[in-house]
Design an enzyme around this catalytic site. Structure first.
Site, PDB file in Angstrom:
ATOM      1  N   ARG A   1      70.864  32.562   3.949  1.00 40.07           N
ATOM      2  CA  ARG A   1      69.680  33.554   3.863  1.00 40.07           C
ATOM      3  C   ARG A   1      69.583  33.121   2.038  1.00 40.07           C
ATOM      4  NH1 ARG A   1      69.289  39.794   5.023  1.00 40.07           N
ATOM      5  NH2 ARG A   1      71.070  39.976   3.623  1.00 40.07           N
TER       6      ARG A   1
ATOM      7  N   GLU B   1      61.017  42.918   7.984  1.00 44.88           N
ATOM      8  CA  GLU B   1      61.473  44.312   7.733  1.00 44.88           C
ATOM      9  C   GLU B   1      60.636  44.776   6.696  1.00 44.88           C
ATOM     10  OE1 GLU B   1      66.436  43.767   8.267  1.00 44.88           O
ATOM     11  OE2 GLU B   1      65.594  42.969   6.301  1.00 44.88           O
TER      12      GLU B   1
ATOM     13  N   ASP C   1      65.923  48.380   5.493  1.00 39.19           N
ATOM     14  CA  ASP C   1      64.757  47.755   4.566  1.00 39.19           C
ATOM     15  C   ASP C   1      63.452  48.255   5.081  1.00 39.19           C
ATOM     16  OD1 ASP C   1      64.958  46.441   2.355  1.00 39.19           O
ATOM     17  OD2 ASP C   1      66.304  44.822   3.203  1.00 39.19           O
TER      18      ASP C   1
ATOM     19  N   ASP D   1      74.766  47.577   1.573  1.00 41.88           N
ATOM     20  CA  ASP D   1      73.957  46.566   0.667  1.00 41.88           C
ATOM     21  C   ASP D   1      72.792  47.026   0.336  1.00 41.88           C
ATOM     22  OD1 ASP D   1      71.988  46.416   2.939  1.00 41.88           O
ATOM     23  OD2 ASP D   1      72.650  44.440   3.550  1.00 41.88           O
TER      24      ASP D   1
END
Length: 741
Positions: free
Chosen positions: A360, A452, A480, A652
């Site tokens: 990612r 997202e 998100d 996160d």
């Protein structure tokens, strides 16, 4: 002077970075951090037919073309957000008109026209993405040990996963603390044999009554305690064996495209006590792993980016190792070998020993001082990631490794935080430019689109179309997506309490819309449709009891927080054939965009009591502080953080985004005051300090409340409304750089 400008100034004046000019290995106009330059030239390019001059010149050419486009896309985000804010403000004292709102979003280009039906045409995709449904791990690639654990989580012990978690209760003396508990062991074995009965059932009887296996004549049969011999209902599920000698062997089975191995060893302590000699069931678990260079890492400068890229290089070359102490003993971890078997007819074959790895990259927003351009500005980090992660993956493409990641010759990049089809198109053009610069076959680089952001959700079909010859993945993510939901509609009014968000109409519609759109555009049998993370790594019984909802929803992969969780979640894919679920889903009506655009406003904010407001602030503040203090002070981008009730949650930047945006929304609409927010932050700082008392590296926030981490947490909430798209990265990066300085 802003800390980012200070960093830029620092790199301009350092002799170690300017020295590359005299070597003619880097364009005259670009400044590269010493660590990153040395790493590229001495490690990355070794074994590749690419010179340092070519790499740096290519990067600068790509920056010249894509840097302005990147800025223009970010500016468009700001313009659209400003228009949405103004629309809500102009109607502040009137009832919300949904049809007028939807027409407005189309008028400003927030919702783009549907340009017609199509089917994705991505080629050279590995089976792990096309046809094998199973768990997916997401792991910070910056942590070598975690990265290796995840890559090696393709196979896991079912006995260990059951014994060490709350899936097996501790009732009736089955405690898991201390030495091996045979009472608990019996429960594990009973569970595992039930799994075998449901997955590879016998014609008669149960695996609980099996006392022997015979696989010597190209068929498999089992002897039972009553003296009878039985076979499998489905003989085709038996795939082969591995014979280790001395009555030790493994029998391989396949169900719903997933494998597991019954391991028999009558000399093993567990096998000795089992009538059939079964010591364990090795279950294929994490089919794919996203090696994450984005939300779960804290990489804010050239030194950090070098760590990220070096670990990715080690994975692509098969050379990554990590030595650490565990229970007082030194251990070295490295990538697992493939697994070798013989078919029932004696033909040798292998199965992958590691997850298929995706990487990612970061999104379009952030810049990084690792490289400074001709005008003295940090370059877009997403462009830097593309150039480095793709170049590094060439080692896998070229066979410069003992292991093979992609057997079809592809590189898989998950791209987050894209807003609409223009930004997806930008990513695809960028990947094409890197392919051309590095002489890689066109369309080698595949893209995973993270659904997202709300502008991506409502335009998902057109986003997929923009990448129809590269796309291999779409997913949903509550955290998100909710953060963007709040920020996009910030001026519409106060939002419902965070805990009530999942009951709002837009959430269910969003989840279904993602699957519907993927199936509509040809993802079935060709690409992954993913679902979000189970956030509680210690609550495996809860995961086991509820996460069947993801394969039943048509998702052929879903995120789990650990290798253990992957082994347990794999059971769900044996129970549920995702391809069959997708076939059924294709006959339903598509989810409603009207539901997706239903803003989750609080129905009666005036009814909120002081206690309710205080509890909401405390919950959000504690989550922000628990995450941010480790991010800023220790550079930990993802970890298990105790919540306000001391339940460990995987945190996160996405979790931080939703909490900070929620406080910002209530603060903006006078549900609470800045003074109340600060009171909550200080109260929760004491709690977070207490939760970290055993961490020798932890820096207390209370009672002074003057540390950089505490300031960062407060800024995220109090200044959340003015952060681009509500993202946490600008404040976190600035504060981490300040701490490191």
């Amino acid at each position: 002077m802003n800390i980012l400008n200070k960093i830029a100034s620092f790199f301009k004046t350092q002799t170690d970075t300017s020295s590359v000019k005299s070597e003619s290995q880097e364009p005259q106009s670009m400044q590269v951090s010493g660590e990153l330059k040395s790493f590229l030239e001495n490690e990355v390019l070794e074994g590749l037919d690419i010179s340092p001059e070519h790499f740096w010149n290519s990067l600068e050419s790509i920056l010249a073309e894509f840097g302005p486009r990147n800025k223009a896309l970010l500016h468009k985000r700001e313009v659209i957000q400003s228009q949405i804010d103004e629309w809500h403000l102009a109607r502040k004292n009137t009832e919300h008109n949904h049809e007028e709102y939807k027409d407005f979003l189309k008028e400003i280009g927030y919702i783009v026209p549907d340009t017609g039906d199509f089917t994705i045409s991505t080629s050279d995709v590995d089976d792990e993405i096309k046809t094998i449904a199973g768990p997916q791990l997401v792991v910070p690639v910056m942590n070598a040990r975690f990265a290796l654990n995840a890559a090696n989580a393709r196979w896991g012990s079912l006995y260990d996963a059951l014994y060490g978690t709350d899936v097996i209760s501790e009732d009736n003396g089955a405690t898991k603390a201390g030495a091996y508990n045979p009472v608990r062991g019996d429960k594990v074995i009973a569970f595992a044999k039930d799994f075998l009965d449901s997955t590879i059932p016998l014609v008669n009887g149960s695996f609980a009554n099996v006392n022997g296996f015979d696989f010597g004549d190209e068929t498999l049969s089992m002897s039972l305690n009553d003296g009878s011999t039985v076979s499998l209902v489905n003989q085709e599920s038996y795939m082969g064996y591995v014979d280790s000698g001395n009555d030790s062997f493994g029998l391989l089975f396949k169900n719903n495209n997933l494998h597991f191995e019954i391991q028999i060893d009558k000399s093993h302590p567990i096998g000795k006590s089992d009538p059939a000699g079964i010591k364990d069931i090795l279950i294929e678990s994490a089919i794919t792993t996203i090696q994450d260079a984005e939300d779960s890492v804290a990489a804010v400068d050239g030194a950090d980016k070098t760590v990220v890229y070096r670990n990715w290089l080690g994975l692509m070359k098969g050379s990554l190792q990590e030595t650490f102490l565990k229970n007082g003993q030194e251990m070295t971890r490295e990538l697992s070998q493939d697994r070798s078997y013989k078919s029932p007819q004696g033909r040798e074959f292998t199965l992958p020993g590691r997850s298929l790895m995706l990487v990612r990259n970061v999104g379009h927003l952030m810049t990084n001082p690792a490289v400074i351009d001709a005008s003295g500005e940090e370059i877009p980090e997403g462009i830097l990631d593309a150039m480095f992660t793709i170049c590094i993956a060439m080692h896998d493409l070229n066979g410069n490794s003992n292991f093979k990641n992609s057997k079809t010759g592809s590189v898989y990049i998950v791209k987050p935080k894209m807003h609409g089809p223009e930004e997806v198109n930008f990513t695809c053009d960028l990947f094409a430019a890197v392919e051309k610069a590095l002489n890689i076959k066109p369309l080698t680089i595949k893209v995973g689109i993270m659904d997202e952001e709300r502008r991506t959700t409502v335009n998902l079909k057109e986003c997929i179309k923009a990448a129809q010859d590269r796309v291999i993945f779409i997913n949903t993510g509550f955290l998100d997506r909710t953060g963007d939901e709040i920020h996009t509609s910030m001026e519409a009014g106060p939002m419902i309490a965070k805990a009530d968000m999942k009951q709002q109409p837009w959430i269910a519609a969003y989840e279904d819309w993602n699957v519907d759109t993927g199936l509509e555009t040809g993802f079935r049998g060709n690409a992954q449709i993913g679902k979000g993370m189970w956030p509680m790594p210690d609550e495996m019984l809860g995961m086991y009891n509820t996460k069947t909802m993801h394969p039943k929803a048509g998702a052929n992969c879903a995120w789990v927080p650990s290798p253990t969780a992957a082994s347990l979640h794999a059971i769900h894919y044996h129970q549920i054939l995702v391809d069959a679920e997708q076939e059924k889903i294709q006959t339903r009506s598509k989810a409603s965009i009207d539901d997706i655009l239903t803003i989750p406003l609080h129905p009666n904010p005036e009814s909120l009591t002081e206690d309710e407001i205080s509890a909401e602030l405390d919950n959000n503040s504690q989550g922000i502080l628990g995450y941010v203090v480790r991010w800023v002070d220790q550079g930990v981008g993802c970890s298990k953080v105790p919540d306000i009730n001391n339940v460990g949650l995987m945190e996160d930047r996405a979790t931080c985004r939703i909490s900070s945006q929620h406080i910002a929304n209530w603060l903006h609409h006078d549900i609470c005051s800045e003074e109340q927010v600060m009171q909550s932050m200080k109260k929760m700082a004491e709690i977070v300090d207490g939760q970290n008392v055993s961490d020798s590296e932890y820096i207390n926030m209370a009672p002074s409340y003057d540390g950089i981490a505490f300031q960062a947490a407060c800024d995220l909430a109090i200044k959340g409304r003015v952060q681009p798209s509500g993202y946490t990265e600008p404040i976190l990066h600035e504060m981490r750089l300040k701490f490191k300085a």
